[in-house]
Design a protein around this motif. Structure first.
Motif, mmCIF file in Angstrom:
data_model
loop_
_atom_site.group_PDB
_atom_site.id
_atom_site.type_symbol
_atom_site.label_atom_id
_atom_site.label_comp_id
_atom_site.label_asym_id
_atom_site.label_seq_id
_atom_site.Cartn_x
_atom_site.Cartn_y
_atom_site.Cartn_z
ATOM 1 N N SER A 1 -1.352 0.532 2.293
ATOM 2 C CA SER A 1 -0.715 -0.348 3.266
ATOM 3 C C SER A 1 0.482 0.356 3.911
ATOM 4 O O SER A 1 1.368 0.857 3.209
ATOM 5 C CB SER A 1 -0.245 -1.630 2.570
ATOM 6 O OG SER A 1 0.689 -2.324 3.363
ATOM 7 N N ASN B 1 -4.938 -11.278 11.314
ATOM 8 C CA ASN B 1 -4.562 -10.259 10.332
ATOM 9 C C ASN B 1 -5.700 -9.279 10.053
ATOM 10 O O ASN B 1 -6.061 -9.024 8.892
ATOM 11 C CB ASN B 1 -4.097 -10.908 9.018
ATOM 12 C CG ASN B 1 -3.195 -9.977 8.219
ATOM 13 O OD1 ASN B 1 -2.542 -9.109 8.787
ATOM 14 N ND2 ASN B 1 -3.157 -10.165 6.909
ATOM 15 N N ASP C 1 1.399 -10.831 5.413
ATOM 16 C CA ASP C 1 1.203 -10.857 3.966
ATOM 17 C C ASP C 1 0.487 -12.155 3.604
ATOM 18 O O ASP C 1 0.950 -12.942 2.767
ATOM 19 C CB ASP C 1 2.549 -10.751 3.245
ATOM 20 C CG ASP C 1 3.175 -9.381 3.437
ATOM 21 O OD1 ASP C 1 2.476 -8.376 3.220
ATOM 22 O OD2 ASP C 1 4.356 -9.319 3.816
ATOM 23 N N ASN D 1 -0.917 -8.997 -3.571
ATOM 24 C CA ASN D 1 -0.426 -7.683 -4.003
ATOM 25 C C ASN D 1 -1.069 -6.608 -3.126
ATOM 26 O O ASN D 1 -2.255 -6.314 -3.253
ATOM 27 C CB ASN D 1 -0.764 -7.438 -5.475
ATOM 28 C CG ASN D 1 -0.243 -6.088 -5.949
ATOM 29 O OD1 ASN D 1 0.491 -5.404 -5.235
ATOM 30 N ND2 ASN D 1 -0.614 -5.697 -7.157
ATOM 31 N N ARG D 2 -0.290 -6.034 -2.240
ATOM 32 C CA ARG D 2 -0.819 -5.044 -1.307
ATOM 33 C C ARG D 2 -0.455 -3.616 -1.698
ATOM 34 O O ARG D 2 -0.829 -2.663 -1.010
ATOM 35 C CB ARG D 2 -0.310 -5.340 0.114
ATOM 36 C CG ARG D 2 -0.717 -6.713 0.628
ATOM 37 C CD ARG D 2 -0.176 -6.956 2.021
ATOM 38 N NE ARG D 2 -0.726 -6.006 2.976
ATOM 39 C CZ ARG D 2 -0.259 -5.863 4.217
ATOM 40 N NH1 ARG D 2 0.762 -6.603 4.630
ATOM 41 N NH2 ARG D 2 -0.809 -4.985 5.039
ATOM 42 N N LYS D 3 0.296 -3.467 -2.778
ATOM 43 C CA LYS D 3 0.685 -2.126 -3.201
ATOM 44 C C LYS D 3 -0.539 -1.350 -3.679
ATOM 45 O O LYS D 3 -1.431 -1.897 -4.327
ATOM 46 C CB LYS D 3 1.723 -2.203 -4.319
ATOM 47 C CG LYS D 3 3.062 -2.778 -3.868
ATOM 48 C CD LYS D 3 4.061 -2.823 -5.008
ATOM 49 C CE LYS D 3 5.399 -3.375 -4.539
ATOM 50 N NZ LYS D 3 6.390 -3.467 -5.643
ATOM 51 N N TYR E 1 8.679 -16.093 0.235
ATOM 52 C CA TYR E 1 8.983 -14.679 0.435
ATOM 53 C C TYR E 1 10.016 -14.500 1.551
ATOM 54 O O TYR E 1 10.944 -13.681 1.430
ATOM 55 C CB TYR E 1 7.698 -13.930 0.791
ATOM 56 C CG TYR E 1 7.857 -12.438 0.948
ATOM 57 C CD1 TYR E 1 7.935 -11.595 -0.154
ATOM 58 C CD2 TYR E 1 7.924 -11.859 2.217
ATOM 59 C CE1 TYR E 1 8.080 -10.220 -0.009
ATOM 60 C CE2 TYR E 1 8.059 -10.490 2.371
ATOM 61 C CZ TYR E 1 8.139 -9.680 1.256
ATOM 62 O OH TYR E 1 8.277 -8.321 1.408
ATOM 63 N N SER F 1 4.520 -14.365 6.380
ATOM 64 C CA SER F 1 4.426 -14.250 4.923
ATOM 65 C C SER F 1 4.649 -15.632 4.323
ATOM 66 O O SER F 1 5.110 -16.546 5.028
ATOM 67 C CB SER F 1 5.483 -13.277 4.378
ATOM 68 O OG SER F 1 5.319 -11.980 4.881
ATOM 69 N N LEU G 1 1.816 -14.636 -2.571
ATOM 70 C CA LEU G 1 1.970 -13.339 -1.927
ATOM 71 C C LEU G 1 0.927 -12.377 -2.484
ATOM 72 O O LEU G 1 0.948 -12.055 -3.675
ATOM 73 C CB LEU G 1 3.373 -12.796 -2.189
ATOM 74 C CG LEU G 1 3.725 -11.482 -1.493
ATOM 75 C CD1 LEU G 1 3.945 -11.725 0.004
ATOM 76 C CD2 LEU G 1 4.960 -10.859 -2.120
ATOM 77 N N LYS H 1 2.808 -1.112 5.454
ATOM 78 C CA LYS H 1 3.971 -1.954 5.201
ATOM 79 C C LYS H 1 4.528 -1.794 3.785
ATOM 80 O O LYS H 1 5.753 -1.776 3.594
ATOM 81 C CB LYS H 1 3.588 -3.415 5.444
ATOM 82 C CG LYS H 1 4.736 -4.417 5.409
ATOM 83 C CD LYS H 1 4.191 -5.781 5.812
ATOM 84 C CE LYS H 1 5.278 -6.816 5.955
ATOM 85 N NZ LYS H 1 4.722 -8.112 6.408
ATOM 86 N N TRP H 2 3.629 -1.643 2.804
ATOM 87 C CA TRP H 2 4.048 -1.663 1.406
ATOM 88 C C TRP H 2 4.056 -0.293 0.728
ATOM 89 O O TRP H 2 4.828 -0.080 -0.201
ATOM 90 C CB TRP H 2 3.135 -2.610 0.620
ATOM 91 C CG TRP H 2 3.444 -4.048 0.884
ATOM 92 C CD1 TRP H 2 2.961 -4.822 1.891
ATOM 93 C CD2 TRP H 2 4.339 -4.884 0.147
ATOM 94 N NE1 TRP H 2 3.475 -6.092 1.821
ATOM 95 C CE2 TRP H 2 4.328 -6.168 0.754
ATOM 96 C CE3 TRP H 2 5.132 -4.687 -0.983
ATOM 97 C CZ2 TRP H 2 5.088 -7.228 0.284
ATOM 98 C CZ3 TRP H 2 5.888 -5.753 -1.461
ATOM 99 C CH2 TRP H 2 5.861 -7.007 -0.831
#
Length: 388
Positions: A15, A237, A39, A9-11, A373, A369, A7, A17-18
């Motif tokens: 984003s 994506n 993801d 890390n999109r934080k 997840y 994803s 997965l 979504k995140w």
């Protein structure tokens, strides 16, 4: 091989979504499984093409050209058996922008525009934002499957529908429309002189044995009155790169829409959007096949998880990476269902009511994803159900 096991890390990447969890769901601890992006890392050939373009170091005005047109044409031929005239293509930052411009140029305030609910929520807002009359042709839901109510559709067409906004494959119910269904729509549209905008952004994400048929590829007396909208952004994506295209055979219609894009300053793509589109269609097919295998596994996981549960039925998706969950047997108000998912199960899904009144009692789940997840989110829902 594509990396679909870890997965990313999109934080902290801005984003939607995140990084909007607290705003959307009231908690940063909710597991996001909502907005329609993946993801999953994009295909390596696309990353390479983008890196090479960045390393070039110049980002001046960029044009679409015959080479790009030919790349798109070849993709449509290979994936969907539709050999278009490259001159029919127009490009835009997104499918929704094309819908906006078509509504603006082909209708007037007060004109009737029809959608088939429950359906992608921007369809509703676009029509209303331009002061057009929103007319619905609700889909029929029986035995965990949706079909078109053609009797109701014809009755609605009789009232003077100017444009039909068609979703194919359908978001959120996952239908891949059959040739017979598409042909019937075209027959009615011809009879009542209805222009069709066909949103086919999920066209490449189809599960065997189903097959996407572009509406505009069918032999019809109104084939030139169809605006077919596509994009590589859902498939690969690439939503943040903002690149889409429409196939519009009628020259007058095409020119009117292009003029509207120019009027609002939306008549060019960004450089990396063009690069991503071209690389995806030239080199992304192997990655896409691997993605579809992952989605098939994840779809089965969702269906198996709820097979022996009385509370939730899963609508079998024929296309897209979106799963429509029928939660009506939980006997909760929509606000209570939303609270259950977010506060008890701690998962963030799309609220079914946003897709129209026919979405009451439903939720939409994104399965693009890593499988681990998806399993984690499903396990949370099951634990919460056991505590009801």
């Amino acid at each position: 091989m594509a990396n679909f096991e870890s997965l990313p890390n999109r934080k902290g990447t801005r984003s939607v979504k995140w990084d909007r969890l607290e705003e959307m769901f009231g908690s940063k601890d909710v597991q996001p499984m909502w907005v329609a992006d993946m993801d999953l890392e994009i295909a390596e050939p696309i990353k390479t093409a983008l890196s090479e373009r960045i390393n070039h170091g110049i980002f001046g005005y960029t044009v679409t050209d015959e080479q790009l047109n030919d790349t798109v044409r070849k993709w449509l031929v290979k994936q969907h058996n539709w050999d278009i005239d490259p001159g029919w293509l127009i490009y835009s930052p997104g499918v929704l922008q094309t819908i906006h411009m078509t509504i603006l140029t082909q209708t007037n305030p007060g004109d009737k525009v029809l959608i088939q609910t429950p359906v992608y929520h921007p369809f509703h807002s676009i029509i209303k934002s331009h002061q057009r009359e929103l007319v619905t042709n609700p889909l029929i839901y029986q035995n965990k499957r949706y079909t078109i109510d053609f009797e109701d559709l014809e009755e609605k067409f009789k009232t003077g529908i100017k444009v039909m906004l068609f979703c194919s494959p359908h978001n959120p119910v996952g239908r891949v429309w059959l040739k017979e269904e598409l042909t019937h729509i075209l027959e009615l549209a011809e009879k009542y002189k209805v222009l069709i905008i066909s949103d086919e952004i999920h066209a490449d994400l189809i599960y065997d044995p189903f097959k996407h048929i572009p509406l505009g590829s069918l032999d019809s007396a109104i084939s030139e009155q169809i605006i077919s909208c596509f994009s590589p952004t859902k498939t690969f994506n690439l939503a943040g790169l903002q690149a889409s295209y429409a196939v519009i055979p009628d020259q007058e219609l095409r020119n009117e829409i292009l003029a509207s894009f120019a009027k609002y300053g939306l008549n060019s793509l960004n450089t990396l959007g063009i690069t991503g589109l071209e690389a995806a269609y030239q080199y992304g097919e192997e990655w896409l096949e691997q993605l579809k295998q992952l989605l098939k596994i994840n779809r089965k996981l969702v269906e198996d998880t709820f097979t022996n549960r009385e509370e939730i039925d899963v609508v079998h998706a024929e296309g897209t990476y979106l799963i429509w969950l029928d939660c009506r047997k939980m006997n909760l108000k929509q606000s209570e269902l939303k609270a259950f998912m977010e506060e008890k199960a701690m998962v963030g899904l799309n609220n079914g009511i946003t897709f129209g009144q026919e979405g009451r009692g439903f939720m939409r789940l994104n399965i693009a994803s890593p499988t681990s997840y998806i399993k984690r989110g499903l396990d949370k829902i099951i634990v919460a159900l056991d505590q009801l």
